[in-house]
Design an enzyme around this catalytic site. Structure first.
Site, PDB file in Angstrom:
ATOM      1  N   ARG A  55      20.764  21.704 -25.301  1.00  0.00           N
ATOM      2  CA  ARG A  55      20.753  22.914 -24.497  1.00  0.00           C
ATOM      3  C   ARG A  55      20.087  24.035 -25.282  1.00  0.00           C
ATOM      4  NH1 ARG A  55      25.497  24.456 -24.578  1.00  0.00           N
ATOM      5  NH2 ARG A  55      26.706  22.657 -25.230  1.00  0.00           N
ATOM      6  N   TYR A  91      16.312  17.738 -20.885  1.00  0.00           N
ATOM      7  CA  TYR A  91      17.594  17.409 -21.521  1.00  0.00           C
ATOM      8  C   TYR A  91      18.763  17.736 -20.571  1.00  0.00           C
ATOM      9  CZ  TYR A  91      21.831  17.734 -24.078  1.00  0.00           C
ATOM     10  OH  TYR A  91      23.151  17.561 -24.423  1.00  0.00           O
ATOM     11  N   LYS A 104      26.374  21.781 -16.039  1.00  0.00           N
ATOM     12  CA  LYS A 104      26.738  23.077 -16.622  1.00  0.00           C
ATOM     13  C   LYS A 104      26.287  24.243 -15.731  1.00  0.00           C
ATOM     14  CE  LYS A 104      28.188  20.968 -20.376  1.00  0.00           C
ATOM     15  NZ  LYS A 104      29.617  20.815 -20.649  1.00  0.00           N
ATOM     16  N   HIS A 151      35.562  24.455 -18.293  1.00  0.00           N
ATOM     17  CA  HIS A 151      35.009  23.423 -19.170  1.00  0.00           C
ATOM     18  C   HIS A 151      36.163  22.586 -19.727  1.00  0.00           C
ATOM     19  CE1 HIS A 151      32.313  22.587 -22.932  1.00  0.00           C
ATOM     20  NE2 HIS A 151      32.146  21.670 -22.010  1.00  0.00           N
ATOM     21  N   SER A 178      32.144  22.130 -27.139  1.00  0.00           N
ATOM     22  CA  SER A 178      31.350  20.908 -27.209  1.00  0.00           C
ATOM     23  C   SER A 178      31.582  20.186 -28.528  1.00  0.00           C
ATOM     24  CB  SER A 178      29.875  21.253 -27.084  1.00  0.00           C
ATOM     25  OG  SER A 178      29.663  21.960 -25.891  1.00  0.00           O
ATOM     26  N   CYS A 180      34.131  18.514 -29.727  1.00  0.00           N
ATOM     27  CA  CYS A 180      35.467  18.524 -30.330  1.00  0.00           C
ATOM     28  C   CYS A 180      36.297  17.348 -29.822  1.00  0.00           C
ATOM     29  CB  CYS A 180      36.201  19.814 -30.008  1.00  0.00           C
ATOM     30  SG  CYS A 180      35.581  21.228 -30.906  1.00  0.00           S
ATOM     31  N   ASP A 203      34.853  16.530 -18.704  1.00  0.00           N
ATOM     32  CA  ASP A 203      34.074  17.720 -19.097  1.00  0.00           C
ATOM     33  C   ASP A 203      34.337  18.963 -18.237  1.00  0.00           C
ATOM     34  OD1 ASP A 203      32.126  18.784 -20.942  1.00  0.00           O
ATOM     35  OD2 ASP A 203      30.684  18.824 -19.306  1.00  0.00           O
ATOM     36  N   ARG A 238      22.955  10.818 -26.353  1.00  0.00           N
ATOM     37  CA  ARG A 238      23.960  10.730 -25.289  1.00  0.00           C
ATOM     38  C   ARG A 238      23.969   9.388 -24.576  1.00  0.00           C
ATOM     39  NH1 ARG A 238      26.952  15.759 -24.174  1.00  0.00           N
ATOM     40  NH2 ARG A 238      26.092  17.153 -25.760  1.00  0.00           N
TER      41      ARG A 238
HETATM   42  C1  PEP Z   1      25.010  19.074 -22.305  1.00  0.00           C
HETATM   43  O1  PEP Z   1      24.547  19.659 -23.274  1.00  0.00           O
HETATM   44  O2  PEP Z   1      24.344  18.685 -21.381  1.00  0.00           O
HETATM   45  C2  PEP Z   1      26.427  18.868 -22.300  1.00  0.00           C
HETATM   46  C3  PEP Z   1      27.041  18.040 -21.485  1.00  0.00           C
HETATM   47  O3  PEP Z   1      27.035  19.621 -23.171  1.00  0.00           O
HETATM   48  P1  PEP Z   1      28.326  19.462 -23.984  1.00  0.00           P
HETATM   49  O4  PEP Z   1      28.495  18.027 -24.313  1.00  0.00           O
HETATM   50  O5  PEP Z   1      27.985  20.339 -25.079  1.00  0.00           O
HETATM   51  O6  PEP Z   1      29.421  19.990 -23.148  1.00  0.00           O
HETATM   52 MN    MN Z   2      30.885  19.937 -22.105  1.00  0.00          MN
HETATM   53 NA    NA Z   3      25.132  19.744 -25.082  1.00  0.00          NA
END
Ligand code: PEP
Ligand code: MN
Ligand code: NA
Length: 626
Positions: A90, A239, A248, A268, A290, A292, A315, A409
C-alpha cells in the site's frame, strides 16, 4: 464468437465493442457509470463480468499466456504472480480522502502535527491530478466491469459496489475477495452503489519498460476516496490494498463514512467464534495493526483441550446494533489476502489448508517441484531443492537473502478454511461479546487488560500503538500510533470517528467488553515472554470467563488485570513468568501516558472528544498514584 458483440456509443470514442455481457440489461445507473468512464478512459472494449468459472478460466489462460501468472504445478488451480518489484505494498503517502471541507477528513490538529491520520486533498486540486492520469488511461486495453457485494448477497448489512479495472489480475483477485455475481445487479436495481475505478495506468502505446509482465505506473500512483459520492479512484498500482477496491478502500474508508451516517461501525477487525468446553460460544472481534497476526488469531488452533475456534473473518468487520441491542457483525469479504512469510503448518495450519487449491500467490518464491515457498517454510523444503525467488533468482536452503517479499501474499477463498464458521455468511451476522485491541509492544504493556468501561475502552483503542510493518511503504522498525488499527484506513476526521464510537453507548444496548492484548512483550534479552499462537486461547479463555462472570479482576491504573493465576498456563508454566508478563513499570507508563496525550492532543487537537480527554486525565491520575 462465444459472446454476442454489442457496443456502447460514447461521444469521445464513438462505438466501443462489448466483448462480453449485455450492457443494455444493466441497471440504468450502472449503464450511466460505465458510459461516463468509457468516454473518459477510452478502453478498446468492455467486458462485463459474471463471476462464472468459465470467466475465471478465460482470464487465467490470458494471464498465463502473457506470463503474468505461472501455474503452481504441485497444487490444483493455484498460480503465482510476481509483480514489478516497485509495486508491492500500500502507498499511504499517495492515498487521499477528498472532501470540500478539509476538516471533514482530518482533525483540527495543533502545530507540530505529523498528520498521519489520513491525507486530505481539495476536490479541484484532485480533479487536476485525476484528469492528468485517468484521461485515456485505458487506451488499447480492455475494461472489466465487476459487480460485487461486500457481505452476503442480499443481507441488510451488505453493500454493493461496481469496480471498473483494466487489470485482469485484479479481476481474478476480486473474484476471490468479494462476491462477484450477476445476482448483485438484480438486487441492486435502481439503487446507488459504491463506484470503484481502477487503472494500472499504462495506456497503449506504452513506452515505459514493463517488468515481470506487470504493467504499472509507480511514479504516478494515486488513490482518491470521495466519501460524499461513495466513490474510489485508484491509479498506477495493482497491489491488493491499492487495487482490490472492495477491501480497504470501500469496506473501511468509504464504509466508515456510510457507517457513521447510518449509525454502525466499519472496522479493521477479525471476527471469531470461540466455544468453551461447556459448549458455550462467544464471538470476538479484534483490531490489530497490519502484520500483528489477525489472520493467525482468527484461525487459532487452540492449545487448551475442549476449545473450538471458528473463523468468521480475518480482516474487516461491519457491526451494527440490532433491535434487541446486540452488536451483530458480518465479514464483508469473501476471501483471505494474508501475509505469506511466517505462515506454515505450525503457525497457522488453517490458513495453510485454505490455500491448497484455487489460490493466487503474489511475490512469493516457487520450488522446483511446483510448490510455493517463503520464509518460514524451510522445514518442508528438501535440502537440495532449487527455489526461484520472487525476483527470479535461483536459491537453495542455507543461502543468504530473502526468497519472498516480506509483504508477499496468499489470496484464497474463505470457504476453503477448514474452521470457517457455519454462520460466516449468515445475513444477520453474529453477536459480538468482546472487542479486543492490540499491537506489537515489546516492552511495558501486559499480556492482557480489560477496559473499565466502554468510554475507557474507546480511549484504549485510540491509544493503540505498534511496531511498524512491511505492509506499507515504511522502512525499519519503530513504534507507531495506529488508533483502533485504523490509521491507514481512516475514512474521515479521527476526532469525529471517536465521537461516533462513543455514541454507540445508548440505553438498551448490550455493549461488548473491551480488552487490550499484547502477544509480543519481550524480556531484556529480547525473548518473547508469551508463546503466542495456539496458546493465545488461554487469554481468550480468561476473557470468556469474564463474559460469563466466572473470573475476577484486579484493578490497575491502565485497566483490570486478571487475578494472578487466573489465566490457565498448565503445561507452559516453565515458559511463563506471570510477574514479568503483567508488570507495569511506573516510569514506562508515565512516559507512555505523556506520549499518548501528546499524540492525541496534537494530532486530534480541537476535535478530541471531551470524554476522551476525561479518560486521559483519570488514567494519568491513576498512573501518577502508582
Ligand atoms: C493490503 O495491504 O492490501 C492489506 C490487506 O493490508 P493489511 O494486511 O496491511 O491489512
Ligand atoms: Mn488488514
Ligand atoms: Na498491506
Amino acid at each position: 464468437p462465444f459472446y454476442e458483440v454489442h457496443e456502447v456509443v460514447v461521444p469521445h470514442l464513438g462505438r466501443v465493442p462489448i466483448t462480453k455481457g449485455d450492457f443494455h440489461a444493466l441497471p440504468k445507473k450502472v449503464q450511466k457509470f460505465i458510459a461516463f468512464y468509457v468516454d473518459y478512459m477510452t478502453p478498446r472494449g468492455i467486458y462485463i463480468c459474471d463471476g462464472s468459472e468459465h470467466e475465471a478460466h478465460e482470464v487465467i489462460t490470458k494471464l498465463m499466456e502473457r506470463g503474468t501468472l505461472e501455474r503452481l504445478e504441485a497444487l490444483e488451480n493455484c498460480y503465482i504472480c510476481r509483480t514489478d518489484p516497485a509495486d508491492v505494498a500500500r502507498v499511504e503517502s499517495k492515498t487521499f480522502i477528498v472532501t470540500k471541507d478539509k476538516y471533514q477528513t482530518i482533525p483540527h490538529s495543533k502545530p507540530g502535527a505529523k498528520g498521519g491520520m489520513g491525507l486530505w486533498m481539495d476536490p479541484d486540486e484532485m480533479k487536476i491530478e485525476m484528469d492528468s492520469r485517468f484521461k485515456d488511461c485505458m487506451a488499447g486495453r480492455m475494461m472489466y466491469v465487476i459487480p460485487f457485494s461486500m457481505g452476503p448477497i442480499g443481507s441488510d448489512l451488505s453493500k454493493i459496489g461496481i469496480q471498473l479495472t483494466d487489470s485482469n489480475y485484479v479481476l481474478l483477485c476480486m473474484r476471490l475477495m468479494t462476491r462477484v455475481s450477476p445476482k448483485v445487479l438484480d438486487i441492486l436495481g435502481d439503487q446507488d452503489f459504491v463506484k470503484c475505478v481502477h487503472s494500472m495506468g499504462c495506456p497503449r502505446p506504452w513506452r515505459r519498460k514493463v517488468i515481470n509482465h506487470w504493467p504499472c505506473n509507480p511514479e504516478k500512483v494515486l488513490l482518491a476516496h470521495f466519501p460524499e459520492e461513495r466513490k474510489v479512484k485508484s491509479y498506477g498500482s495493482g497491489y491488493g490494498g491499492n487495487s482490490l477496491l472492495g477491501k480497504k478502500c470501500f469496506a473501511l474508508r468509504i464504509a466508515s463514512n456510510i457507517a457513521r451516517d447510518e449509525g454502525w461501525l466499519a472496522e479493521h477487525m477479525l471476527i471469531m467464534g470461540v466455544t468453551n468446553p461447556k459448549g458455550q460460544e462467544f464471538y470476538i472481534a479484534a483490531a490489530f495493526p497490519s502484520a500483528c497476526g489477525k489472520t493467525n488469531m482468527a484461525m487459532l488452533n487452540p492449545s487448551l483441550p475442549g476449545w473450538k475456534v471458528r473463523c468468521v473473518g480475518d480482516d474487516i468487520a461491519w457491526m451494527k446494533f440490532n433491535e434487541k441491542g446486540e452488536l451483530r457483525a458480518i465479514n464483508p469479504e469473501y476471501g483471505f489476502f494474508g501475509v505469506a512469510p511466517g505462515t506454515n503448518w505450525k503457525t497457522n495450519p488453517n490458513a495453510m489448508a485454505s490455500f491448497q487449491k484455487n489460490a493466487i500467490f503474489t511475490n512469493v518464491a516457487k520450488r522446483a517441484d511446483g510448490m510455493y515457498f517463503w520464509e518460514g517454510l524451510e522445514d518442508e523444503l528438501p535440502d537440495d531443492m532449487e527455489v526461484t525467488t520472487w525476483l527470479g533468482q535461483k536459491w537453495k536452503k542455507g543461502q543468504p537473502g530473502l526468497t519472498s517479499h516480506p509483504n508477499s501474499r496468499f489470496t484464497a477463498p474463505a470457504s476453503q478454511c477448514p474452521i470457517i464458521h457455519d454462520k460466516w455468511e449468515d445475513p444477520a451476522g453474529v453477536p459480538i461479546s468482546a472487542i479486543v485491541f492490540g499491537g506489537r509492544r515489546p516492552t511495558g504493556v501486559p499480556l492482557v487488560f480489560e477496559a473499565f468501561s466502554w468510554e475507557h475502552g474507546v480511549m484504549v483503542g485510540a491509544a493503540v500503538k505498534s511496531e511498524s510493518t512491511a505492509a506499507a511503504e515504511f522502512k525499519g522498525k519503530s513504534i507507531m500510533h495506529d488508533p483502533m488499527a485504523m490509521r491507514p484506513f481512516m475514512g474521515y476526521n479521527f476526532g469525529h470517528y471517536l465521537d461516533h464510537w462513543l455514541s454507540m453507548n445508548k440505553p438498551g444496548r448490550k455493549l461488548p467488553k473491551i480488552y487490550h492484548v499484547n502477544w509480543f512483550r519481550v524480556n531484556e534479552k529480547g525473548k518473547f515472554l508469551w508463546p503466542g499462537y495456539g496458546d493465545n486461547i488461554r487469554v481468550i479463555d480468561w476473557m470468556c470467563k469474564r463474559l460469563s462472570g466466572e473470573a475476577k479482576v484486579v484493578p490497575s491504573p491502565i485497566g483490570n488485570l486478571p487475578e494472578k493465576g487466573a489465566i490457565d498456563i498448565s503445561g507452559i508454566e516453565d515458559q511463563v513468568h506471570w510477574d514479568e508478563l503483567f508488570s507495569l513499570p511506573k516510569d514506562y507508563w508515565l512516559e507512555d501516558a505523556k506520549e499518548t496525550r501528546q499524540f492525541l492532543e496534537v494530532e486530534v487537537g480541537d476535535d478530541l472528544p471531551a470524554e476522551i480527554e476525561k479518560q486521559l486525565v483519570e488514567q494519568e491520575k491513576r498512573i501518577a498514584a502508582m
